[in-house]
Design an enzyme around this catalytic site. Structure first.
Site, PDB file in Angstrom:
ATOM      1  N   TYR A  69       0.857  -1.188   0.000  1.00  0.00           N
ATOM      2  CA  TYR A  69       0.000   0.000   0.000  1.00  0.00           C
ATOM      3  C   TYR A  69       0.891   1.234   0.000  1.00  0.00           C
ATOM      4  O   TYR A  69       1.850   1.312   0.772  1.00  0.00           O
ATOM      5  CB  TYR A  69      -0.891  -0.010   1.252  1.00  0.00           C
ATOM      6  CG  TYR A  69      -1.763   1.213   1.407  1.00  0.00           C
ATOM      7  CD1 TYR A  69      -2.817   1.460   0.543  1.00  0.00           C
ATOM      8  CD2 TYR A  69      -1.542   2.119   2.447  1.00  0.00           C
ATOM      9  CE1 TYR A  69      -3.627   2.578   0.693  1.00  0.00           C
ATOM     10  CE2 TYR A  69      -2.351   3.239   2.616  1.00  0.00           C
ATOM     11  CZ  TYR A  69      -3.389   3.464   1.732  1.00  0.00           C
ATOM     12  OH  TYR A  69      -4.189   4.571   1.894  1.00  0.00           O
ATOM     13  N   ASP A  77       9.449   3.137  -0.503  1.00  0.00           N
ATOM     14  CA  ASP A  77       8.393   3.760   0.294  1.00  0.00           C
ATOM     15  C   ASP A  77       8.622   3.370   1.754  1.00  0.00           C
ATOM     16  O   ASP A  77       8.260   2.274   2.188  1.00  0.00           O
ATOM     17  CB  ASP A  77       7.009   3.307  -0.190  1.00  0.00           C
ATOM     18  CG  ASP A  77       5.887   3.941   0.639  1.00  0.00           C
ATOM     19  OD1 ASP A  77       6.209   4.687   1.591  1.00  0.00           O
ATOM     20  OD2 ASP A  77       4.709   3.688   0.333  1.00  0.00           O
ATOM     21  N   LYS A 134       4.654   9.279   8.932  1.00  0.00           N
ATOM     22  CA  LYS A 134       4.400   8.716  10.266  1.00  0.00           C
ATOM     23  C   LYS A 134       5.369   9.251  11.328  1.00  0.00           C
ATOM     24  O   LYS A 134       5.140  10.319  11.865  1.00  0.00           O
ATOM     25  CB  LYS A 134       4.399   7.189  10.194  1.00  0.00           C
ATOM     26  CG  LYS A 134       3.268   6.685   9.247  1.00  0.00           C
ATOM     27  CD  LYS A 134       3.043   5.199   9.341  1.00  0.00           C
ATOM     28  CE  LYS A 134       2.120   4.685   8.264  1.00  0.00           C
ATOM     29  NZ  LYS A 134       0.726   4.605   8.625  1.00  0.00           N
TER      30      LYS A 134
HETATM   31  N1  PLP Z   1       2.979   4.283   2.244  1.00  0.00           N
HETATM   32  C1  PLP Z   1       2.974   3.357   3.219  1.00  0.00           C
HETATM   33  C2  PLP Z   1       3.996   2.266   3.193  1.00  0.00           C
HETATM   34  C3  PLP Z   1       2.012   3.404   4.218  1.00  0.00           C
HETATM   35  O1  PLP Z   1       2.003   2.458   5.173  1.00  0.00           O
HETATM   36  C4  PLP Z   1       1.059   4.439   4.200  1.00  0.00           C
HETATM   37  C5  PLP Z   1       0.002   4.515   5.234  1.00  0.00           C
HETATM   38  O2  PLP Z   1      -0.201   3.633   6.022  1.00  0.00           O
HETATM   39  C6  PLP Z   1       1.110   5.392   3.174  1.00  0.00           C
HETATM   40  C7  PLP Z   1       2.092   5.293   2.222  1.00  0.00           C
HETATM   41  C8  PLP Z   1       0.114   6.512   3.117  1.00  0.00           C
HETATM   42  O3  PLP Z   1       0.340   7.405   4.168  1.00  0.00           O
HETATM   43  P1  PLP Z   1      -0.840   8.372   4.682  1.00  0.00           P
HETATM   44  O4  PLP Z   1      -1.842   7.503   5.350  1.00  0.00           O
HETATM   45  O5  PLP Z   1      -0.127   9.320   5.621  1.00  0.00           O
HETATM   46  O6  PLP Z   1      -1.378   9.074   3.488  1.00  0.00           O
END
Ligand code: PLP
Length: 429
Positions: free
Chosen positions: A142, A237, A265
């Site tokens: 994700y 990511d 985060k």
């Molecule tokens: N990328 C990863 C690996 C994530 O775990 C998340 C959210 O859990 C995101 C991107 C998206 O972040 P946000 O919820 O701050 O938009």
């Protein structure tokens, strides 16, 4: 009526599904989400004043523990000077320098307000930089909810059994090539067939959105080697793994220098801060220097950046990660030992302050493995723990988080509750 239930009923009348982010709704485990009104250290309290040991950690940010006094003080101080200016500030330079010091691959950095913005922007940047349209992502990973990335994604989409979103035009999703995670052969084949059209590969280097599944060494090496050979951009990511699995993120564990990295985060210490960055020659294509547009009214918000700076200071103190890893391993090893004693199929792993547990005897290594874990047992365990005062993420497809406030005693308390919970669910096996 239970106050959580009362509030959930009321919330549903005005907020779709009663929640502002889908996994909060307890959709896959059933029952009533807890409405939390206070968090301190390793604990959260709901509207009934019930206390829980918290392993969600606001889905990752709360690495120093909830409402850490130093972070709260810094935030209050910053708030007194104004909540937002919409101008550059000195602390934005400080946090960018701090990030680059910790993750040297991020030569140039841009701050944004969410992980979604960070990943979406890197995809646009990679496309602008290479002049190519296709991107590769992996099944069960994700990367936030932008259109190109909502194809066979993890997290809430898996929780609700619908890994691709409605509303994403076919024209967008056909440029997203989805491959199985940890499968070197599929990657090699795709590059051999379409390498010259691939703008970037985006990967969760230790996946946390199909529960926790680390990339293998061979997979990571193939990612770096093939993207280099074909002139595609490698995007790590690390929104979840950055400052979480190790201070320098998964890239420091893998010994890999990605072209671009996204973080979020932890970097906001509980407030909305995320960032993307990487090779200076690629980042030079971002507006106002280059032709790839990217912007944000509240990007680099002074109060949020202050929370992030203080959090980065705390996590760099001596032994922070040694202790965090030890306590996380205590939890993960302890759960496995207790479950096995109760004859429940179970396995678990951890890295830094992140862990995953699975109702199956063999550790999963890809999305298909995760689908073969026992979801019914997960659901029973989740509720058995919640009713005893320990809150895990309400989905078998989410990783868990330990903070610096989770002492060895708090982990031992959790294992005591788990022994009761496993005995309870063993009856149904
Ligand atoms: N990328 C990863 C690996 C994530 O775990 C998340 C959210 O859990 C995101 C991107 C998206 O972040 P946000 O919820 O701050 O938009």
């Amino acid at each position: 009526m239970d106050r959580n239930q009362q509030l959930f009923e009321k919330a549903k009348t005005i907020i779709p599904g009663g929640v502002n982010s889908p996994v909060r709704a307890f959709g896959s485990v059933g029952g009533i989400p807890r409405f939390i009104n206070k968090a301190q250290g390793a604990y959260v309290w709901d509207e009934n004043q019930t206390r829980y040991i918290d392993y969600v950690g606001s889905w990752g940010p709360a690495i120093v523990g909830h409402a850490h006094p130093e972070v709260v003080q810094a935030v209050c101080q910053a708030a007194k000077n104004g909540l937002s200016f919409g101008t550059p500030t000195e602390n934005e330079i400080r946090i960018a320098e701090e990030i680059r010091h910790i993750m040297p691959s991020m030569e140039q950095i841009r701050l944004v307000s969410s992980g979604t913005e960070a990943t979406m922007s890197t995809i646009r940047l990679a496309r602008g930089f290479t002049g190519r349209d296709n991107i590769i992502k992996f099944e069960g990973c994700y990367h936030g909810h932008s259109d190109s990335l909502l194809v066979k994604a993890g997290s809430g989409l898996l929780t609700f059994g619908n890994p691709s979103s409605a509303g994403v035009p076919e024209d967008f999703s056909r440029h997203t090539l989805v491959l199985p995670y940890n499968n070197v052969e599929a990657l090699q084949q795709t590059f051999a067939n379409k390498g010259d059209s691939i703008a970037c590969v985006i990967v969760e280097p230790i996946a946390g959105n199909m529960n926790m599944i680390p990339a293998t060494t061979e997979f990571v090496r193939a990612l770096r080697e093939l993207t280099e050979r074909y002139g595609s951009v490698l995007i790590y990511d690390e929104v979840m793994t950055g400052f979480r699995v190790a201070l320098g993120g998964a890239q420091s564990i893998h010994g890999i220098k990605p072209d671009l990295t996204t973080i979020g985060k932890v970097i906001g210490g509980g407030m909305p801060v995320a960032a993307f960055g990487g090779r200076a020659d690629i980042m030079a294509n971002i507006s106002p220097l280059g032709a790839v547009y990217q912007a944000g009214t509240l990007s680099g918000n002074p109060v949020c950046v202050t929370a992030g700076l203080k959090t980065l200071e705390i996590i760099q103190r001596p032994d922070f990660y040694t202790t965090l890893s030890k306590h996380t391993r205590q939890l993960s090893d302890g759960l496995t030992a207790i479950a096995r004693e109760a004859n429940i199929p179970f396995s678990s792993r951890s890295e830094g302050g992140m862990f995953g547990f699975y109702f199956t005897d063999n550790l999963p290594s890809c999305f298909a493995d995760m689908q073969n874990t026992n979801q019914i047992l997960f659901k029973e365990f989740f509720h058995a723990m919640l009713s005893r005062g320990a809150a895990f993420a309400p989905s078998a497809y989410e990783a868990g988080f330990v903070s610096a406030a989770h002492s060895s005693e708090i982990i031992a308390d959790t294992l005591g509750l788990a022994a009761e919970a496993f005995t309870e669910i063993a009856r149904t096996v």
